[in-house]
Design a protein around this motif. Structure first.
Motif, PDB file in Angstrom:
ATOM      1  N   PRO A 243       0.496  -1.451   0.338  1.00 15.37           N
ATOM      2  CA  PRO A 243       0.319  -0.007  -0.484  1.00 15.37           C
ATOM      3  C   PRO A 243       0.800   1.350  -0.326  1.00 15.37           C
ATOM      4  O   PRO A 243       0.757   2.268  -0.666  1.00 15.37           O
ATOM      5  CB  PRO A 243      -1.035  -0.341   1.341  1.00 15.37           C
ATOM      6  N   ALA A 244       1.802   1.618   0.078  1.00 13.78           N
ATOM      7  CA  ALA A 244       3.057   2.556   0.497  1.00 13.78           C
ATOM      8  C   ALA A 244       3.443   2.824  -1.280  1.00 13.78           C
ATOM      9  O   ALA A 244       4.090   3.703  -1.068  1.00 13.78           O
ATOM     10  CB  ALA A 244       4.196   2.518   1.242  1.00 13.78           C
ATOM     11  N   SER A 245       3.661   1.507  -1.759  1.00 17.69           N
ATOM     12  CA  SER A 245       3.688   1.838  -3.115  1.00 17.69           C
ATOM     13  C   SER A 245       2.665   2.687  -3.994  1.00 17.69           C
ATOM     14  O   SER A 245       1.498   2.992  -3.804  1.00 17.69           O
ATOM     15  CB  SER A 245       4.680   1.081  -3.946  1.00 17.69           C
ATOM     16  N   SER A 246       3.627   2.939  -5.280  1.00 19.46           N
ATOM     17  CA  SER A 246       2.441   4.097  -6.397  1.00 19.46           C
ATOM     18  C   SER A 246       2.003   2.822  -6.932  1.00 19.46           C
ATOM     19  O   SER A 246       1.833   1.471  -6.963  1.00 19.46           O
ATOM     20  CB  SER A 246       3.262   5.103  -6.966  1.00 19.46           C
ATOM     21  N   VAL A 247       1.597   3.368  -8.403  1.00 22.29           N
ATOM     22  CA  VAL A 247       0.926   2.432  -9.440  1.00 22.29           C
ATOM     23  C   VAL A 247       1.266   2.816 -10.557  1.00 22.29           C
ATOM     24  O   VAL A 247       2.176   3.456 -10.221  1.00 22.29           O
ATOM     25  CB  VAL A 247      -0.712   2.596  -9.736  1.00 22.29           C
ATOM     26  N   GLY A 269      -3.481  10.265 -21.388  1.00 22.26           N
ATOM     27  CA  GLY A 269      -4.512   9.525 -20.651  1.00 22.26           C
ATOM     28  C   GLY A 269      -5.630  10.258 -20.199  1.00 22.26           C
ATOM     29  O   GLY A 269      -5.193  11.659 -19.742  1.00 22.26           O
ATOM     30  N   PRO A 270      -6.959  10.127 -19.808  1.00 21.33           N
ATOM     31  CA  PRO A 270      -7.790  10.527 -19.086  1.00 21.33           C
ATOM     32  C   PRO A 270      -6.437  10.990 -17.603  1.00 21.33           C
ATOM     33  O   PRO A 270      -7.237  12.123 -16.650  1.00 21.33           O
ATOM     34  CB  PRO A 270      -8.900  10.106 -18.610  1.00 21.33           C
ATOM     35  N   HIS A 271      -5.914  10.490 -16.804  1.00 18.35           N
ATOM     36  CA  HIS A 271      -5.106  10.972 -15.729  1.00 18.35           C
ATOM     37  C   HIS A 271      -3.561  11.338 -15.896  1.00 18.35           C
ATOM     38  O   HIS A 271      -2.432  11.277 -14.876  1.00 18.35           O
ATOM     39  CB  HIS A 271      -4.882   9.393 -14.931  1.00 18.35           C
ATOM     40  N   ALA A 297       5.242  10.771  -8.102  1.00 13.32           N
ATOM     41  CA  ALA A 297       4.367  11.526  -6.672  1.00 13.32           C
ATOM     42  C   ALA A 297       4.099  12.171  -8.005  1.00 13.32           C
ATOM     43  O   ALA A 297       2.716  12.784  -7.369  1.00 13.32           O
ATOM     44  CB  ALA A 297       6.123  12.761  -5.760  1.00 13.32           C
ATOM     45  N   ALA A 298       3.265  11.322  -9.435  1.00 13.29           N
ATOM     46  CA  ALA A 298       2.222  11.825  -9.657  1.00 13.29           C
ATOM     47  C   ALA A 298       1.074  11.376 -10.420  1.00 13.29           C
ATOM     48  O   ALA A 298       0.813  11.592 -11.319  1.00 13.29           O
ATOM     49  CB  ALA A 298       2.807  12.205 -11.076  1.00 13.29           C
ATOM     50  N   ALA A 299       1.159  10.407  -9.591  1.00 10.22           N
ATOM     51  CA  ALA A 299       0.829   8.829  -9.799  1.00 10.22           C
ATOM     52  C   ALA A 299      -0.889   9.301  -9.352  1.00 10.22           C
ATOM     53  O   ALA A 299      -0.805   9.630  -8.031  1.00 10.22           O
ATOM     54  CB  ALA A 299       0.430   7.420  -9.272  1.00 10.22           C
ATOM     55  N   PRO A 300      -1.850   9.025 -10.315  1.00 12.21           N
ATOM     56  CA  PRO A 300      -3.442   9.434  -9.539  1.00 12.21           C
ATOM     57  C   PRO A 300      -3.920   8.998  -8.183  1.00 12.21           C
ATOM     58  O   PRO A 300      -3.184   7.451  -8.233  1.00 12.21           O
ATOM     59  CB  PRO A 300      -4.377   9.837 -10.474  1.00 12.21           C
ATOM     60  N   ALA A 301      -4.176   9.515  -7.218  1.00 13.17           N
ATOM     61  CA  ALA A 301      -4.071   8.800  -6.099  1.00 13.17           C
ATOM     62  C   ALA A 301      -5.824   7.885  -5.593  1.00 13.17           C
ATOM     63  O   ALA A 301      -5.928   7.217  -5.013  1.00 13.17           O
ATOM     64  CB  ALA A 301      -4.346   9.030  -4.547  1.00 13.17           C
ATOM     65  N   ALA A 302      -6.241   8.526  -6.519  1.00 12.26           N
ATOM     66  CA  ALA A 302      -7.367   7.330  -6.556  1.00 12.26           C
ATOM     67  C   ALA A 302      -7.905   6.268  -7.369  1.00 12.26           C
ATOM     68  O   ALA A 302      -9.226   5.679  -7.179  1.00 12.26           O
ATOM     69  CB  ALA A 302      -8.377   8.933  -7.320  1.00 12.26           C
TER      70      ALA A 302
END
Length: 384
Positions: A243-247, A269-271, A297-302
């Motif tokens: 959970p601490a990593s990005s996507v 893309g849309p994000h 640090a720019a990956a969408p959190a949603a």
């Protein structure tokens, strides 16, 4: 008569004239000047940037499932438990072998202790006999010097003294050799027992592995194990997402585009914009897998793992060009509208991307082209 001959001649001339085939449902499109965007549409899915795969380490039948899909688990938390009759039987067999070998070592040590005690008694007796023969020889020598004992009696006493000394020395050598041999045998048996004990410990640890625990803390994903299912070593059972990593985004691309894929290519893309981070070299089912990532640090959190995202991967920089919509009739020999007819023309086409075909030569802006499949390859086609 003349009036009848004129229509007949006209009908004969019409029959001899080649008929022009009509395109029943033509799809026409105009050549237009625009910007050719060399893009590849992708359907990507969201995956965690860091995850740990759960592969079965032991074989067995699932006895209990202790976690479920989507659960948040802590490091070391039990996930499932297996039962392996073969491993239980092997563990019992190895335990019996270890106990038997340890009993054999104990018997050998007891026998060695008894033998050493017997040897010490025998050696004490030989030492006493050698001391006695030595004292007897000294007395006979004194008597012989005084003339009370004959030289033959002195010689016999000397022989008995030498024999006693020789027997004592030989007994010491034999007893030492016997003790070394017994000790070597016991040491070898002890090493064998240690090997069996080590194997037994490995079996016990493998028995502990029948209960799989979470290697890291995170969310359990793709975990569909059922009680009673059989598991073999290497089976992929799921994964734990950190959970601490990005996507990141993962997409499958046709192997045709593999030579054109380059690290750093931009996908929109849309994000927000991403970049191509890695191309996995394995080709499966005519597809290669690519990994796309946002800047740090720019990956969408949603976004959540498993979601689908539509992207457009830019293979090269945009450039001005003449464009035609893609269609089955857009070939190197296509049909161009001239009034109510379509006439064939040989053209030079470039790349195709996002439903648009690049026109390099043979057409100009405003030309109307048949983009649907022509009914034939005739020199003329008529429009309805």
């Amino acid at each position: 008569m003349a009036a009848l001959a004129v229509p007949a001649l006209a009908l004969l001339a019409w029959q001899r004239t080649p008929q022009v085939q009509t395109v029943e449902t033509p799809q026409l499109a105009a050549v237009r000047a625009g910007e050719f965007r060399d893009e590849l549409p992708l359907r990507a899915r969201v995956e965690p940037l860091r995850s740990v795969q759960l592969d079965a380490a032991e074989a067995g039948r699932v006895e209990a499932v202790l976690a479920h899909e989507g659960d948040q688990v802590e490091a070391g938390a039990p996930l499932y438990r297996l039962h392996s009759p073969e491993q239980e039987q092997l563990l019992m067999q190895r335990s019996a072998e270890v106990a038997q070998q340890m009993a054999n070592v104990s018997v050998q040590r007891s026998a060695q202790a008894a033998s050493l005690a017997l040897n010490r008694r025998e050696l004490a007796q030989l030492q006493a006999a050698q001391t006695e023969s030595q004292a007897e020889y000294q007395r006979q020598a004194q008597l012989a010097a005084a003339g009370f004992v004959s030289p033959a009696a002195l010689e016999q006493a000397e022989r008995r003294q030498r024999l006693a000394a020789q027997l004592l020395q030989q007994a010491r050598q034999d007893l030492r050799l016997e003790a070394e041999t017994r000790q070597q045998s016991i040491d070898e048996m002890a090493r064998a027992v240690q090997g069996l004990q080590h194997g037994l410990q490995l079996l016990e640890r493998s028995r502990e592995r029948l209960q799989q625990r979470a290697p890291i803390a995170g969310q359990l994903s793709g975990f569909q194990l059922q009680v009673g299912a059989s598991v073999r070593p290497g089976d992929r059972l799921g994964r734990i997402d950190d959970p601490a990593s990005s996507v990141q985004l993962v997409a499958d691309v046709d192997e045709y585009y593999l030579p054109r894929l380059q690290i750093g290519q931009v996908a929109t893309g849309p994000h927000g914009d991403l970049s191509l981070a890695q191309t996995l070299p394995q080709v499966q089912g005519g597809k290669v897998r690519v990994l796309l990532r946002w800047p740090q640090a720019a990956a969408p959190a949603a976004l959540r793992p498993g979601q689908a995202v539509d992207l457009r991967l830019q293979l090269s920089a945009p450039r001005p060009a003449l464009l035609l919509p893609e269609g089955p009739g857009v070939q190197s020999r296509l049909y161009v509208r001239q009034g109510r007819e379509l006439r064939p023309r040989t053209v030079q086409l470039g790349r195709t991307a996002a439903g648009q075909v690049e026109v390099l030569a043979g057409l100009q802006a405003g030309d109307e082209v048949l983009i649907s499949q022509p009914p034939s390859q005739a020199e003329r086609l008529a429009l309805p």
